[in-house]
Design an enzyme around this catalytic site. Structure first.
Site, mmCIF file in Angstrom:
data_model
loop_
_atom_site.group_PDB
_atom_site.id
_atom_site.type_symbol
_atom_site.label_atom_id
_atom_site.label_comp_id
_atom_site.label_asym_id
_atom_site.label_seq_id
_atom_site.Cartn_x
_atom_site.Cartn_y
_atom_site.Cartn_z
ATOM 1 N N GLY A 241 50.156 51.279 43.940
ATOM 2 C CA GLY A 241 48.676 51.345 43.415
ATOM 3 C C GLY A 241 48.685 50.858 42.029
ATOM 4 O O GLY A 241 47.343 50.983 41.617
ATOM 5 N N GLU A 276 56.416 51.326 45.788
ATOM 6 C CA GLU A 276 56.048 50.466 47.024
ATOM 7 C C GLU A 276 54.687 49.714 46.260
ATOM 8 O O GLU A 276 53.693 49.537 46.781
ATOM 9 C CB GLU A 276 55.461 51.416 48.193
ATOM 10 C CG GLU A 276 56.296 52.358 48.632
ATOM 11 C CD GLU A 276 55.628 53.282 49.744
ATOM 12 O OE1 GLU A 276 54.339 53.404 49.610
ATOM 13 O OE2 GLU A 276 56.320 53.924 50.522
ATOM 14 N N PRO A 277 55.071 48.641 45.153
ATOM 15 C CA PRO A 277 54.043 48.045 44.790
ATOM 16 C C PRO A 277 53.644 46.784 45.788
ATOM 17 O O PRO A 277 54.681 46.288 46.399
ATOM 18 C CB PRO A 277 54.611 47.344 43.589
ATOM 19 C CG PRO A 277 56.006 47.368 43.908
ATOM 20 C CD PRO A 277 56.356 48.604 44.725
ATOM 21 N N GLY A 278 52.305 46.581 45.921
ATOM 22 C CA GLY A 278 51.760 45.308 46.642
ATOM 23 C C GLY A 278 51.275 44.324 45.838
ATOM 24 O O GLY A 278 51.723 43.237 45.121
ATOM 25 N N ARG A 279 49.920 44.784 45.449
ATOM 26 C CA ARG A 279 48.949 43.939 44.406
ATOM 27 C C ARG A 279 49.701 43.548 43.230
ATOM 28 O O ARG A 279 49.650 42.283 42.671
ATOM 29 C CB ARG A 279 47.778 44.908 44.191
ATOM 30 C CG ARG A 279 46.611 44.074 43.613
ATOM 31 C CD ARG A 279 45.465 45.097 43.235
ATOM 32 N NE ARG A 279 45.126 45.990 44.147
ATOM 33 C CZ ARG A 279 44.162 45.622 44.734
ATOM 34 N NH1 ARG A 279 43.441 44.649 44.824
ATOM 35 N NH2 ARG A 279 43.875 46.944 45.759
ATOM 36 N N ARG A 315 37.304 40.457 50.216
ATOM 37 C CA ARG A 315 37.391 41.359 49.178
ATOM 38 C C ARG A 315 35.889 41.580 48.405
ATOM 39 O O ARG A 315 35.493 42.860 48.079
ATOM 40 C CB ARG A 315 38.374 41.210 47.948
ATOM 41 C CG ARG A 315 39.898 41.357 48.822
ATOM 42 C CD ARG A 315 40.974 41.410 47.752
ATOM 43 N NE ARG A 315 41.025 42.935 47.140
ATOM 44 C CZ ARG A 315 40.508 43.120 45.993
ATOM 45 N NH1 ARG A 315 39.912 42.389 45.305
ATOM 46 N NH2 ARG A 315 40.508 44.284 45.544
ATOM 47 N N TYR A 319 34.626 45.309 48.834
ATOM 48 C CA TYR A 319 34.809 46.055 47.805
ATOM 49 C C TYR A 319 33.989 45.744 46.559
ATOM 50 O O TYR A 319 34.151 46.433 45.241
ATOM 51 C CB TYR A 319 36.183 46.246 47.527
ATOM 52 C CG TYR A 319 37.221 46.361 48.548
ATOM 53 C CD1 TYR A 319 37.348 47.526 49.267
ATOM 54 C CD2 TYR A 319 37.869 45.442 48.815
ATOM 55 C CE1 TYR A 319 38.208 47.818 50.325
ATOM 56 C CE2 TYR A 319 38.967 45.582 49.962
ATOM 57 C CZ TYR A 319 39.044 46.569 50.490
ATOM 58 O OH TYR A 319 39.881 46.832 51.542
ATOM 59 N N CYS A 347 27.040 33.295 58.211
ATOM 60 C CA CYS A 347 25.551 33.740 58.601
ATOM 61 C C CYS A 347 25.425 35.253 58.114
ATOM 62 O O CYS A 347 25.121 36.074 59.092
ATOM 63 C CB CYS A 347 25.086 33.692 59.848
ATOM 64 S SG CYS A 347 25.656 31.840 60.344
ATOM 65 N N GLU A 348 25.727 35.696 56.942
ATOM 66 C CA GLU A 348 25.692 36.850 56.308
ATOM 67 C C GLU A 348 25.456 36.903 54.832
ATOM 68 O O GLU A 348 25.988 36.043 54.338
ATOM 69 C CB GLU A 348 26.800 37.712 56.782
ATOM 70 C CG GLU A 348 27.256 38.300 57.919
ATOM 71 C CD GLU A 348 28.108 39.499 58.209
ATOM 72 O OE1 GLU A 348 28.008 40.266 57.092
ATOM 73 O OE2 GLU A 348 28.706 39.536 59.065
HETATM 74 N N1 LLP Z 1 51.922 52.151 49.791
HETATM 75 C C1 LLP Z 1 51.014 52.630 50.724
HETATM 76 C C2 LLP Z 1 51.388 53.847 51.324
HETATM 77 C C3 LLP Z 1 49.999 52.106 50.798
HETATM 78 O O1 LLP Z 1 48.809 52.450 51.437
HETATM 79 C C4 LLP Z 1 49.382 51.002 49.853
HETATM 80 C C5 LLP Z 1 48.235 50.237 50.043
HETATM 81 C C6 LLP Z 1 50.582 50.439 49.055
HETATM 82 C C7 LLP Z 1 51.610 51.158 48.963
HETATM 83 C C8 LLP Z 1 50.223 49.385 47.948
HETATM 84 O O2 LLP Z 1 49.408 49.656 47.214
HETATM 85 P P1 LLP Z 1 49.033 48.481 45.945
HETATM 86 O O3 LLP Z 1 50.429 48.409 45.035
HETATM 87 O O4 LLP Z 1 48.891 47.106 46.767
HETATM 88 O O5 LLP Z 1 47.703 49.047 45.425
HETATM 89 N N2 LLP Z 1 42.665 46.028 50.953
HETATM 90 C C9 LLP Z 1 42.419 46.811 49.739
HETATM 91 C C10 LLP Z 1 43.661 47.294 49.182
HETATM 92 C C11 LLP Z 1 44.282 48.364 50.590
HETATM 93 C C12 LLP Z 1 45.508 49.193 49.700
HETATM 94 C C13 LLP Z 1 45.920 49.961 51.103
HETATM 95 N N3 LLP Z 1 47.280 50.530 50.794
HETATM 96 C C14 LLP Z 1 42.011 45.758 48.663
HETATM 97 O O6 LLP Z 1 41.629 44.555 48.942
HETATM 98 O O7 LLP Z 1 41.890 46.052 47.515
#
Ligand code: LLP
Length: 422
Positions: A241, A276-279, A315, A319, A347-348
């Protein structure tokens, strides 16, 4: 260090000019930098180590499910946080050791849970009583014990976009705060469950630390009270997050400051931690490259119509997210910006990347790149409007590789079946 820079007037990813890749691959395409991926992982892992935290970083594969990206991170020691059998299979294919894989998600099916059990992954983050009971029964049937953390819902406002807030009582995620202690005890007592601890994730693109502090503090209280009641807790998963900058001047909290918040909340509990970092790991490691098809003047507006669209990067329309538009050919010094709407061909009206963006003059054939497109870009793409998925390219130094190719129209049509009455 920024691995996306102009060299000789051309935007490069590391040492590869994007215009050269565009000539080889066609547009639109996603492009990722190995050096940026590595740096982001290293900075995050180092911040946790500097805070004295024993932690496993499990990359949230949902943010970027390119096999090559996941493998790049895995080779540096990163684990994986997966949310489906498909992601779990991908993580295993990428060489992530099962012992570094956690399985999250509010609606895992029996099939997915069985696959996770036989794969021997580190931990399944369970989000409800029925899921817990399903998993217990499956584990007993398979002669296994399921390693489980219960994901709790701390009822904390993450102060982020409503669609990506997950830690409030009104959200579908986690076990309600009031029910958590009893459910943890129940999990501890079930014969097919090895109750390890608790997990929490309150949302994505958080730009303040206070919500993390509030959630982690509540988790601390829960762990202490469970231990008081004789339920051992050895694992805490603090989710992902942490927000990233999308526009110049944005300064979300640093990984170091975030790690200190975690340390202050749970550092003394003697637990093994998962993040659990993603972004944070991939967002700024990727661009979406597109070509200008037409520039259209309407009298009130100038539209720059590009060959990427909302099906490639959803996105902005989903969002209202901002992605910088970076001309691939370096603008001439003193080029006066003009206000344009950057739009795709779909077409949106929602197929708009940005309104009234101040950009140097652009013309048909020019290449642009959308910044910060490495997270939740390619993974959220679709074939809407009959558009092939954009290919993905990974750069390392002066090398680049198409890590997912563009499917031909014949390949796209291959799965279609006509009923015999037609
Ligand atoms: N762990 C869990 C359980 C999650 O649901 C998520 C993201 C993460 C970790 C990773 O979160 P991050 O570090 O990436 O913030 N599609 C949206 C974001 C959806 C996030 C869903 N869960 C966007 O484009 O902003």
């Amino acid at each position: 260090m920024n691995h996306f820079q102009y060299r000789n007037g051309q935007l490069c990813v590391e040492e590869r000019p994007l215009a050269e890749i565009a000539a080889e691959v066609g547009t639109p395409f996603y492009c990722y930098s190995t050096a940026t991926l590595a740096r982001h992982y290293d900075v995050f892992a180092q911040a946790l180590a500097d805070a004295g935290l024993a932690a496993t970083v499990c990359f949230a594969v949902k943010s970027n499910a390119s096999l090559a990206v996941v493998k790049t991170l895995a080779e540096r020691g990163c684990g994986a946080d997966v949310v489906s059998e498909g992601e779990l299979r991908l993580a295993l294919r990428a060489g992530v050791p099962p012992g570094k894989i956690v399985f999250s998600g509010v609606g895992k099916t029996e099939r997915e849970l069985s696959f996770a059990l036989v794969s021997g992954i580190r931990q399944i983050n369970v989000e409800s009583l029925p899921e817990l009971e399903t998993l217990n029964a499956l584990a007993l049937r398979l002669g296994k014990t399921a390693p489980v953390a219960l994901r709790v819902n701390p009822d904390v406002d993450a102060h982020t976009h409503a669609k990506i807030s997950t830690g409030g009582a009104e959200h579908k995620f986690g076990i309600s705060w009031a029910a958590a202690p009893a459910l943890c005890r129940h999990a501890h007592d079930l014969p097919g469950i090895d109750f390890r601890g608790v997990a929490v994730h309150i949302g994505s693109q958080l730009t303040e630390l206070a919500p993390f502090a509030a959630a982690f503090g509540k988790v601390r209280g829960l762990v202490l009270s469970l231990r008081d009641d004789g339920v051992p807790v050895g694992h805490i998963d603090l989710g992902g997050g942490l927000g990233i900058p999308y526009a110049p001047g944005e300064e979300p909290p640093s990984p170091a400051a975030y790690a200190e918040i975690a340390r202050d909340a749970v550092g003394d509990l003697g637990c093994e931690l998962v993040f659990e970092p993603g972004r944070m790991l991939v967002g700024n490691a990727g661009l979406l490259v597109a070509r200008v098809i037409y520039v259209k003047e309407t009298g009130t507006k100038t539209f720059v119509i590009v060959d990427a669209a909302m099906n490639d990067l959803i996105r902005p329309s989903m969002y209202s997210a901002h992605h910088e538009v970076i001309p691939v050919a370096e603008p001439a010094p003193g080029a006066l910006p003009v206000a344009v709407d950057v739009v795709g061909p779909i077409c949106e009206t929602g197929d708009t990347f940005g309104r009234d963006m101040q950009l140097p003059p652009l013309a048909t054939g020019d290449l642009i790149a959308f910044g910060t497109a490495g997270a939740y870009g390619a993974v959220m793409s679709s074939t809407y409007n009959g558009r092939p998925l954009a290919p993905e390219v990974l750069v390392k130094g002066d090398k680049s590789c198409v890590t997912r190719r563009r499917l031909s129209y014949d390949e796209m049509a291959a799965g279609e079946i006509l009923p015999n009455w037609l």
